[in-house]
Design an enzyme around this catalytic site. Structure first.
Site, PDB file in Angstrom:
ATOM      1  N   LYS A   1       0.680   1.526 -12.681  1.00  0.00           N
ATOM      2  CA  LYS A   1       2.084   1.838 -12.033  1.00  0.00           C
ATOM      3  C   LYS A   1       3.365   1.219 -12.962  1.00  0.00           C
ATOM      4  CE  LYS A   1       4.887   2.763  -8.384  1.00  0.00           C
ATOM      5  NZ  LYS A   1       5.252   3.538  -7.042  1.00  0.00           N
TER       6      LYS A   1
ATOM      7  N   ARG B   1       6.268   9.950 -14.689  1.00  0.00           N
ATOM      8  CA  ARG B   1       6.062   9.397 -13.528  1.00  0.00           C
ATOM      9  C   ARG B   1       5.635  10.410 -12.335  1.00  0.00           C
ATOM     10  NH1 ARG B   1       9.907   4.860 -10.312  1.00  0.00           N
ATOM     11  NH2 ARG B   1       8.450   4.882  -8.516  1.00  0.00           N
TER      12      ARG B   1
ATOM     13  N   ARG C   1      27.119  -1.014  -1.938  1.00  0.00           N
ATOM     14  CA  ARG C   1      26.756  -0.361  -3.307  1.00  0.00           C
ATOM     15  C   ARG C   1      25.536  -1.040  -4.129  1.00  0.00           C
ATOM     16  NH1 ARG C   1      32.318   0.243  -4.059  1.00  0.00           N
ATOM     17  NH2 ARG C   1      33.089   2.260  -3.185  1.00  0.00           N
TER      18      ARG C   1
ATOM     19  N   HIS D   1      -0.030   8.206   5.635  1.00  0.00           N
ATOM     20  CA  HIS D   1       0.530   8.468   4.274  1.00  0.00           C
ATOM     21  C   HIS D   1      -0.851   8.647   3.140  1.00  0.00           C
ATOM     22  CE1 HIS D   1       2.922   9.154   0.830  1.00  0.00           C
ATOM     23  NE2 HIS D   1       2.113   8.072   0.237  1.00  0.00           N
TER      24      HIS D   1
ATOM     25  N   HIS E   1       0.379  14.223  -3.278  1.00  0.00           N
ATOM     26  CA  HIS E   1       1.516  14.079  -2.651  1.00  0.00           C
ATOM     27  C   HIS E   1       2.418  15.338  -1.970  1.00  0.00           C
ATOM     28  CE1 HIS E   1       0.855  10.118  -3.680  1.00  0.00           C
ATOM     29  NE2 HIS E   1       1.803   9.531  -3.189  1.00  0.00           N
TER      30      HIS E   1
ATOM     31  N   GLU F   1      -4.417   5.451  -2.708  1.00  0.00           N
ATOM     32  CA  GLU F   1      -3.772   5.515  -3.772  1.00  0.00           C
ATOM     33  C   GLU F   1      -4.303   4.638  -5.024  1.00  0.00           C
ATOM     34  OE1 GLU F   1      -0.907   6.754  -3.908  1.00  0.00           O
ATOM     35  OE2 GLU F   1       0.315   6.778  -1.727  1.00  0.00           O
TER      36      GLU F   1
ATOM     37  N   LYS G   1      11.153   3.062  -5.682  1.00  0.00           N
ATOM     38  CA  LYS G   1      11.537   4.391  -4.989  1.00  0.00           C
ATOM     39  C   LYS G   1      11.757   3.893  -3.697  1.00  0.00           C
ATOM     40  CE  LYS G   1       9.311   8.203  -7.114  1.00  0.00           C
ATOM     41  NZ  LYS G   1       8.447   9.367  -6.970  1.00  0.00           N
TER      42      LYS G   1
ATOM     43  N   ASN H   1       2.625  11.371  -8.142  1.00  0.00           N
ATOM     44  CA  ASN H   1       2.584  12.176  -7.071  1.00  0.00           C
ATOM     45  C   ASN H   1       1.493  13.195  -6.878  1.00  0.00           C
ATOM     46  OD1 ASN H   1       4.953  11.220  -6.103  1.00  0.00           O
ATOM     47  ND2 ASN H   1       6.211  12.503  -7.996  1.00  0.00           N
TER      48      ASN H   1
ATOM     49  N   HIS I   1       2.364  15.748   1.867  1.00  0.00           N
ATOM     50  CA  HIS I   1       3.750  15.606   2.527  1.00  0.00           C
ATOM     51  C   HIS I   1       3.981  16.940   3.462  1.00  0.00           C
ATOM     52  CE1 HIS I   1       6.104  13.064  -0.570  1.00  0.00           C
ATOM     53  NE2 HIS I   1       5.151  12.360  -0.102  1.00  0.00           N
TER      54      HIS I   1
ATOM     55  N   GLU J   1      11.567   9.343 -13.260  1.00  0.00           N
ATOM     56  CA  GLU J   1      10.639  10.773 -12.913  1.00  0.00           C
ATOM     57  C   GLU J   1      11.136  11.896 -13.592  1.00  0.00           C
ATOM     58  OE1 GLU J   1       8.771  10.578  -9.130  1.00  0.00           O
ATOM     59  OE2 GLU J   1       8.671  12.910  -9.169  1.00  0.00           O
TER      60      GLU J   1
HETATM   61  P1  NAD Z   1       3.050   1.024   6.924  1.00  0.00           P
HETATM   62  O1  NAD Z   1       4.098   0.583   6.429  1.00  0.00           O
HETATM   63  O2  NAD Z   1       3.177   1.828   8.259  1.00  0.00           O
HETATM   64  O3  NAD Z   1       1.683   0.189   7.268  1.00  0.00           O
HETATM   65  C1  NAD Z   1       0.670   0.602   8.134  1.00  0.00           C
HETATM   66  C2  NAD Z   1       0.401  -0.362   9.404  1.00  0.00           C
HETATM   67  O4  NAD Z   1      -0.222  -1.407   9.071  1.00  0.00           O
HETATM   68  C3  NAD Z   1       1.581  -0.395  10.251  1.00  0.00           C
HETATM   69  O5  NAD Z   1       1.215  -0.296  11.616  1.00  0.00           O
HETATM   70  C4  NAD Z   1       2.024  -1.819   9.929  1.00  0.00           C
HETATM   71  O6  NAD Z   1       2.732  -2.534  10.825  1.00  0.00           O
HETATM   72  C5  NAD Z   1       0.745  -2.594   9.743  1.00  0.00           C
HETATM   73  N1  NAD Z   1       0.444  -3.533   9.035  1.00  0.00           N
HETATM   74  C6  NAD Z   1       1.282  -3.875   7.759  1.00  0.00           C
HETATM   75  N2  NAD Z   1       0.923  -4.927   7.107  1.00  0.00           N
HETATM   76  C7  NAD Z   1      -0.126  -5.361   7.896  1.00  0.00           C
HETATM   77  C8  NAD Z   1      -0.962  -6.491   7.910  1.00  0.00           C
HETATM   78  N3  NAD Z   1      -0.833  -7.502   6.885  1.00  0.00           N
HETATM   79  N4  NAD Z   1      -1.918  -6.902   8.821  1.00  0.00           N
HETATM   80  C9  NAD Z   1      -1.862  -6.117   9.916  1.00  0.00           C
HETATM   81  N5  NAD Z   1      -1.119  -4.731  10.244  1.00  0.00           N
HETATM   82  C10 NAD Z   1      -0.188  -4.512   9.084  1.00  0.00           C
HETATM   83  O7  NAD Z   1       2.340   2.133   6.058  1.00  0.00           O
HETATM   84  P2  NAD Z   1       1.782   2.003   4.531  1.00  0.00           P
HETATM   85  O8  NAD Z   1       0.676   2.767   4.208  1.00  0.00           O
HETATM   86  O9  NAD Z   1       1.798   0.688   3.802  1.00  0.00           O
HETATM   87  O10 NAD Z   1       2.960   2.564   3.617  1.00  0.00           O
HETATM   88  C11 NAD Z   1       3.350   4.141   3.860  1.00  0.00           C
HETATM   89  C12 NAD Z   1       4.688   4.430   3.380  1.00  0.00           C
HETATM   90  O11 NAD Z   1       4.964   4.107   2.199  1.00  0.00           O
HETATM   91  C13 NAD Z   1       5.004   5.779   3.655  1.00  0.00           C
HETATM   92  O12 NAD Z   1       6.349   5.874   4.267  1.00  0.00           O
HETATM   93  C14 NAD Z   1       5.072   6.502   2.328  1.00  0.00           C
HETATM   94  O13 NAD Z   1       6.176   7.374   2.040  1.00  0.00           O
HETATM   95  C15 NAD Z   1       5.567   5.147   1.600  1.00  0.00           C
HETATM   96  N6  NAD Z   1       5.203   5.109   0.117  1.00  0.00           N
HETATM   97  C16 NAD Z   1       6.334   4.836  -0.839  1.00  0.00           C
HETATM   98  C17 NAD Z   1       6.154   4.661  -2.005  1.00  0.00           C
HETATM   99  C18 NAD Z   1       7.164   4.402  -3.060  1.00  0.00           C
HETATM  100  O14 NAD Z   1       6.905   4.324  -4.450  1.00  0.00           O
HETATM  101  N7  NAD Z   1       8.190   3.720  -2.642  1.00  0.00           N
HETATM  102  C19 NAD Z   1       4.825   5.001  -2.765  1.00  0.00           C
HETATM  103  C20 NAD Z   1       3.836   5.261  -1.656  1.00  0.00           C
HETATM  104  C21 NAD Z   1       3.994   5.444  -0.453  1.00  0.00           C
HETATM  105  N1  GLY Z   2       4.541   6.755  -5.546  1.00  0.00           N
HETATM  106  C1  GLY Z   2       5.285   7.646  -6.302  1.00  0.00           C
HETATM  107  C2  GLY Z   2       5.966   6.906  -7.368  1.00  0.00           C
HETATM  108  O1  GLY Z   2       6.381   5.696  -7.222  1.00  0.00           O
HETATM  109  O2  GLY Z   2       6.550   7.352  -8.295  1.00  0.00           O
END
Ligand code: NAD
Ligand code: GLY
Length: 387
Positions: free
Chosen positions: A252, A266, A146, A290, A273, A210, A168, A270, A277, A262
């Site tokens: 942020k 907040r 939990r 992404h 997005h 972003e 998130k 998006n 998506h 949200e």
């Molecule tokens: P990712 O996590 O897939 O990383 C991108 C690529 O870079 C991967 O192949 C990874 O292995 C590689 N990588 C990571 N760090 C590295 C480094 N320092 N050196 C070399 N390679 C490296 O992609 P991302 O763009 O970081 O994240 C996208 C994800 O984040 C999506 O799933 C999206 O939905 C999510 N997201 C979440 C939020 C949130 O608020 N939680 C906000 C925006 C995006």
């Molecule tokens: N990336 C959107 C949020 O964190 O709300």
């Protein structure tokens, strides 16, 4: 290259910055700087747990996991005694790389490791990776017993400026992105900018999408600064990167601090997005990154706003130019307007069956609206995704 008045003579290797997400007793620091992973003392401020599950992936593990584990092993644990440091347990889970693995099945593997090692409620889950690792590890931390503590150590630009901050967490479902998840704030975000040196160029650009989003929704001056400094960012100039990360995290942190769940502003985060998506889901989470999907989504949202008379058409021209210079895609895949709308209908911003859209209303300002003619959405989708 130009910097804003606040950082006119920004040094090549800026000192760490500490920001804070203010959420009462769940407030936490965002530490941004160079060399943080090499600083056991600094890590120990927020990581005092005896049992740590380090979640990373096959790309990041060989680059940074040993280094982080070494610093954790050297730092004081559990009140700082030598005895407890000696008994600190760090278990590493290395996930397959890629958005297509951000699933319940992968999360299940991580739960298996926690349970097999009999980790308790006082354990810490530490996410070392980009947004995929961070979202999945965060989801595991939110659910295990939990909820256990979470620390985010982002390794992509996108994770530095967005996904590591704000709590998130989620995994994807074949029916849609991030549909299964929870809000679970980290105890700390440790953003070591040195880790961005190994990031592929395409991933850096995806993170810039972003960053540009923050300028578009909240800070026209920052958007201007990005127009002046996008090449410095692509060249990974430390001062430029540090400024972009800090300003993005400030925006942020402020938005999350005032609307954690949200219910209001907040949702502005998006922007792009919902359209994005649809692009990601239709592609099965492979092919389009992404951040790339968000870039195209922001263009579609701005076009829609212009069609509705909410934004000036010149904004679309300016945004397209900046995204292009950031080496981001400017066109949507031809998946068809109807299919795009189907994916948009399972977006989390849908209320009473109606897709709510984040629309720019000028540079540095945006609104959330469900009050638009369906024909305008259909026309916009047709123009971008084809009939
Ligand atoms: P990712 O996590 O897939 O990383 C991108 C690529 O870079 C991967 O192949 C990874 O292995 C590689 N990588 C990571 N760090 C590295 C480094 N320092 N050196 C070399 N390679 C490296 O992609 P991302 O763009 O970081 O994240 C996208 C994800 O984040 C999506 O799933 C999206 O939905 C999510 N997201 C979440 C939020 C949130 O608020 N939680 C906000 C925006 C995006
Ligand atoms: N990336 C959107 C949020 O964190 O709300």
């Amino acid at each position: 290259m130009q910097f804003p008045a606040a950082t006119p003579t920004a040094p090549a290797a800026p000192a760490p910055t500490a920001l804070r997400v203010e959420l009462g007793e769940r407030s936490y620091p965002i530490l941004i700087g160079s060399g943080l992973l090499h600083s056991p003392e600094l890590l120990a401020r927020d990581v005092r747990h005896r049992d740590i599950l380090l979640v990373t992936n096959t790309v990041v593990a060989p680059l940074y996991a040993d280094e982080l584990e070494r610093s954790l092993a050297e730092g004081p644990a559990h009140g700082g005694s030598n005895a407890s440091r000696a008994t600190r347990r760090i278990v590493r889970v290395v996930l397959p790389d890629g958005e297509q693995h951000k699933t319940l099945a992968t999360a299940g593997r991580v739960f298996d490791v926690l349970i097999a090692n009999r980790f308790g409620r006082d354990a810490l889950v530490m996410a070392l990776g980009g947004g995929v690792v961070g979202d999945l590890a965060g989801f595991v931390a939110a659910c295990y017993q939990r909820g256990v503590d979470l620390v985010q150590v982002p390794t992509t630009l996108l994770a530095h400026v967005d996904s590591a901050v704000g709590g998130k967490t989620a995994v994807n479902h074949p029916g849609g992105k991030n549909l299964i998840g929870a809000f679970h704030q980290p105890r700390a975000v440790i953003a070591d900018t040195d880790l961005l040196r190994t990031l592929p160029d395409r991933e850096l650009s995806a993170g810039l999408a972003e960053v540009i989003k923050y300028g578009l929704i909240r800070d026209a001056g920052f958007f201007d600064w990005l127009e002046d400094n996008v090449e410095a960012l692509l060249a990974r100039e430390p001062a430029a990167l540090a400024h972009a990360i800090r300003r993005s995290c400030e925006i942020k942190a402020q938005i999350v601090g005032s609307d954690e769940r949200e219910h209001g502003e907040r949702a502005l985060l998006n922007l792009g997005h919902t359209f994005g998506h649809a692009i990601e889901s239709a592609g099965g989470y492979v092919g389009t990154l992404h951040g790339e999907a968000v870039a195209v989504g922001m263009l579609i949202a701005t076009d829609m706003a212009a069609r509705l008379g909410l934004a000036d058409a010149a904004l679309l021209v300016r945004l397209r130019a900046l995204l292009g210079r950031a080496r981001l895609p400017l066109l949507a895949p031809p998946i068809g307007a109807r299919r795009a709308l189907e994916y948009m209908r399972i977006d989390k911003k849908v209320q009473s069956g109606r897709v709510r859209l984040v629309l720019p209303v000028g540079l540095g300002d945006a609104t959330v609206s469900a009050d638009y003619p369906d024909a305008a959405l259909a026309e916009t989708l047709g123009a971008w995704f084809g009939p």
